[in-house]
Design a protein around this motif. Structure first.
Motif, PDB file in Angstrom:
ATOM      1  N   ALA A  17       0.831  -1.208   0.000  1.00 29.74           N
ATOM      2  CA  ALA A  17       0.000   0.000   0.000  1.00 29.74           C
ATOM      3  C   ALA A  17       0.866   1.260   0.000  1.00 29.74           C
ATOM      4  O   ALA A  17       0.571   2.232  -0.712  1.00 29.74           O
ATOM      5  CB  ALA A  17      -0.935  -0.014   1.212  1.00 29.74           C
ATOM      6  N   ALA A  18       1.943   1.239   0.779  1.00 30.66           N
ATOM      7  CA  ALA A  18       2.828   2.411   0.831  1.00 30.66           C
ATOM      8  C   ALA A  18       3.534   2.621  -0.506  1.00 30.66           C
ATOM      9  O   ALA A  18       3.691   3.765  -0.966  1.00 30.66           O
ATOM     10  CB  ALA A  18       3.849   2.230   1.949  1.00 30.66           C
ATOM     11  N   GLU A  19       3.965   1.533  -1.137  1.00 34.74           N
ATOM     12  CA  GLU A  19       4.626   1.655  -2.437  1.00 34.74           C
ATOM     13  C   GLU A  19       3.672   2.169  -3.504  1.00 34.74           C
ATOM     14  O   GLU A  19       4.057   2.988  -4.356  1.00 34.74           O
ATOM     15  CB  GLU A  19       5.204   0.300  -2.854  1.00 34.74           C
ATOM     16  CG  GLU A  19       6.408  -0.128  -2.033  1.00 34.74           C
ATOM     17  CD  GLU A  19       6.775  -1.593  -2.244  1.00 34.74           C
ATOM     18  OE1 GLU A  19       7.894  -1.984  -1.849  1.00 34.74           O
ATOM     19  OE2 GLU A  19       5.934  -2.352  -2.783  1.00 34.74           O
ATOM     20  N   THR A  40       1.070   4.125  -3.002  1.00 32.50           N
ATOM     21  CA  THR A  40       0.877   5.561  -2.750  1.00 32.50           C
ATOM     22  C   THR A  40       2.049   6.366  -3.285  1.00 32.50           C
ATOM     23  O   THR A  40       1.866   7.411  -3.935  1.00 32.50           O
ATOM     24  CB  THR A  40       0.703   5.804  -1.244  1.00 32.50           C
ATOM     25  OG1 THR A  40      -0.463   5.116  -0.782  1.00 32.50           O
ATOM     26  CG2 THR A  40       0.576   7.291  -0.939  1.00 32.50           C
ATOM     27  N   TRP A  41       3.258   5.883  -3.004  1.00 35.71           N
ATOM     28  CA  TRP A  41       4.454   6.581  -3.511  1.00 35.71           C
ATOM     29  C   TRP A  41       4.476   6.599  -5.040  1.00 35.71           C
ATOM     30  O   TRP A  41       4.767   7.631  -5.659  1.00 35.71           O
ATOM     31  CB  TRP A  41       5.716   5.887  -2.984  1.00 35.71           C
ATOM     32  CG  TRP A  41       6.954   6.304  -3.724  1.00 35.71           C
ATOM     33  CD1 TRP A  41       7.697   7.423  -3.503  1.00 35.71           C
ATOM     34  CD2 TRP A  41       7.559   5.634  -4.830  1.00 35.71           C
ATOM     35  NE1 TRP A  41       8.738   7.498  -4.409  1.00 35.71           N
ATOM     36  CE2 TRP A  41       8.675   6.409  -5.229  1.00 35.71           C
ATOM     37  CE3 TRP A  41       7.271   4.448  -5.513  1.00 35.71           C
ATOM     38  CZ2 TRP A  41       9.502   6.035  -6.282  1.00 35.71           C
ATOM     39  CZ3 TRP A  41       8.088   4.072  -6.561  1.00 35.71           C
ATOM     40  CH2 TRP A  41       9.183   4.852  -6.941  1.00 35.71           C
ATOM     41  N   ARG A 100       2.007   6.394  -7.206  1.00 33.59           N
ATOM     42  CA  ARG A 100       1.010   7.310  -7.759  1.00 33.59           C
ATOM     43  C   ARG A 100       1.475   8.761  -7.650  1.00 33.59           C
ATOM     44  O   ARG A 100       1.297   9.557  -8.593  1.00 33.59           O
ATOM     45  CB  ARG A 100      -0.324   7.105  -7.046  1.00 33.59           C
ATOM     46  CG  ARG A 100      -1.070   5.862  -7.530  1.00 33.59           C
ATOM     47  CD  ARG A 100      -2.323   5.614  -6.748  1.00 33.59           C
ATOM     48  NE  ARG A 100      -3.197   4.670  -7.442  1.00 33.59           N
ATOM     49  CZ  ARG A 100      -3.992   3.799  -6.830  1.00 33.59           C
ATOM     50  NH1 ARG A 100      -4.024   3.752  -5.493  1.00 33.59           N
ATOM     51  NH2 ARG A 100      -4.756   2.979  -7.530  1.00 33.59           N
ATOM     52  N   ALA A 101       2.076   9.108  -6.540  1.00 35.81           N
ATOM     53  CA  ALA A 101       2.594  10.470  -6.397  1.00 35.81           C
ATOM     54  C   ALA A 101       3.699  10.738  -7.424  1.00 35.81           C
ATOM     55  O   ALA A 101       3.766  11.823  -8.017  1.00 35.81           O
ATOM     56  CB  ALA A 101       3.116  10.683  -4.982  1.00 35.81           C
ATOM     57  N   ASP A 161      -6.875   7.104  -4.690  1.00 32.83           N
ATOM     58  CA  ASP A 161      -6.384   6.167  -3.691  1.00 32.83           C
ATOM     59  C   ASP A 161      -7.060   4.810  -3.922  1.00 32.83           C
ATOM     60  O   ASP A 161      -7.926   4.674  -4.780  1.00 32.83           O
ATOM     61  CB  ASP A 161      -6.696   6.671  -2.279  1.00 32.83           C
ATOM     62  CG  ASP A 161      -5.957   7.977  -1.965  1.00 32.83           C
ATOM     63  OD1 ASP A 161      -4.851   8.156  -2.503  1.00 32.83           O
ATOM     64  OD2 ASP A 161      -6.511   8.799  -1.200  1.00 32.83           O
ATOM     65  N   TRP A 175      -5.139  -0.929  -7.102  1.00 29.51           N
ATOM     66  CA  TRP A 175      -4.620  -0.691  -8.458  1.00 29.51           C
ATOM     67  C   TRP A 175      -5.784  -0.569  -9.440  1.00 29.51           C
ATOM     68  O   TRP A 175      -6.750  -1.341  -9.385  1.00 29.51           O
ATOM     69  CB  TRP A 175      -3.735  -1.865  -8.852  1.00 29.51           C
ATOM     70  CG  TRP A 175      -3.019  -1.719 -10.160  1.00 29.51           C
ATOM     71  CD1 TRP A 175      -3.429  -2.156 -11.369  1.00 29.51           C
ATOM     72  CD2 TRP A 175      -1.742  -1.111 -10.370  1.00 29.51           C
ATOM     73  NE1 TRP A 175      -2.503  -1.866 -12.330  1.00 29.51           N
ATOM     74  CE2 TRP A 175      -1.445  -1.219 -11.748  1.00 29.51           C
ATOM     75  CE3 TRP A 175      -0.818  -0.485  -9.544  1.00 29.51           C
ATOM     76  CZ2 TRP A 175      -0.271  -0.737 -12.310  1.00 29.51           C
ATOM     77  CZ3 TRP A 175       0.354  -0.005 -10.086  1.00 29.51           C
ATOM     78  CH2 TRP A 175       0.622  -0.135 -11.461  1.00 29.51           C
ATOM     79  N   THR A 196      -4.012   4.064 -13.135  1.00 32.49           N
ATOM     80  CA  THR A 196      -2.665   3.894 -12.598  1.00 32.49           C
ATOM     81  C   THR A 196      -1.825   3.014 -13.515  1.00 32.49           C
ATOM     82  O   THR A 196      -0.649   3.286 -13.755  1.00 32.49           O
ATOM     83  CB  THR A 196      -2.727   3.275 -11.191  1.00 32.49           C
ATOM     84  OG1 THR A 196      -3.507   4.120 -10.339  1.00 32.49           O
ATOM     85  CG2 THR A 196      -1.337   3.107 -10.606  1.00 32.49           C
TER      86      THR A 196
END
Length: 294
Positions: A219-221, A223-224, A226-227, A240, A243, A247
């Protein structure tokens, strides 16, 4: 005026050549490879017809020793030639003409032939063979380069260093799986060509290697990522959550612009090598921005 190794991977059938020399652009003349046929290194007052002719003869059904015999019969300048041959079945042959400049010689074993002329001595060939045998199980390009560097470190061409090359071929090994042309790297003029060739192979493995393993993004990867995709301009905004198609489209565009398409995995999975590269790049950009504003 060169040292080389021609070889076949007994597990995959891939074939390849690695070569180095005090000679400009040695990769333009010496190494010849063709999947399901074999590999040829032609050197010492090089007869460049040995490359394409040898591969054609392999495809016609001749073995490496048979091709070697034909070269010796047909070439009036054979006394000053040197070559190494490996066919698709792993038969090998090496030849050093009596008029090659000393030290000159070679060795042939199943799946490999190693040869050189104007070398510091037989220790160059011995070191290459030992490195080849010690690296069994590695991918063919890595094995060939390891043997080449061992020969270079043992003395190599006694005139010095200038160029090196690495060529490998295997069924479907080429870009996108659409050809058999695998690794084709050349260092045409460099003070440390074998070291430079190793650097290029590392880059090749990163950009054109295929995933050895994959895993889902955390989940953290996600989010990173997508940013990152938004910062790089591959999407104006991304939601958010799990997938999704937007994305995936943006991530595919990122991989394409970074030349990582051979490492692309769809559906929210990731190749850890590609992910680590993108993370390093992102950190480097952030660090550079931080320094420029300090």
């Amino acid at each position: 005026m060169t040292f080389s190794i021609v070889a076949r991977d007994p597990q995959t059938g891939d074939v390849g050549v690695a070569v180095a020399s005090k000679f400009l652009a040695v990769g333009a003349l010496v190494p010849w490879v063709r999947a399901k046929a074999g590999a040829v290194a032609t050197q010492s007052y090089v007869n460049p017809t040995f490359g394409p002719d040898g591969l054609t003869l392999f495809q016609s059904g001749l073995s490496a020793p048979e091709v070697s015999a034909q070269f010796q019969h047909d070439d009036p300048g054979i006394a000053q030639r040197q070559y190494g041959l490996v066919d698709a079945a792993g038969h090998s042959a090496t030849y050093t003409g009596p008029d090659c400049h000393a030290w000159a010689g070679g060795v042939a074993r199943p799946d490999v032939a190693i040869q050189g002329n104007i070398l510091t001595g037989p220790e160059v060939v011995d070191a290459m063979l030992a490195a080849w045998e010690a690296s069994a199980g590695q991918a063919l390009p890595a094995r060939l380069l390891r043997a080449l560097r061992a020969g270079d470190e043992a003395g190599g061409d006694r005139r010095g260093r200038q160029s090196a090359a690495l060529r490998c071929s295997g069924p479907g090994r080429g870009y996108g799986g659409l050809s058999d042309d695998w690794v084709d790297l050349r260092v045409d003029d460099h003070p440390q060509p074998c070291h430079e060739l190793a650097r290029l192979l590392d880059i090749y493995d990163l950009l054109f290697g295929r995933p050895a393993q994959t895993r889902p993004l955390t989940a953290a990867e996600l989010t990173w990522l997508r940013a990152l995709l938004v910062r790089r301009g591959h999407a104006p905004w991304l939601p958010d959550g799990p997938w999704d198609a937007a994305t995936e489209q943006a991530a595919w565009a990122l991989y394409g612009t970074e030349n990582l398409e051979e490492r692309w995995v769809p559906g929210g999975l990731v190749d850890p090598v590609a992910l680590a590269y993108l993370e390093r790049q992102d950190r480097a950009i952030h660090d550079g921005d931080s320094q420029s504003t300090a």
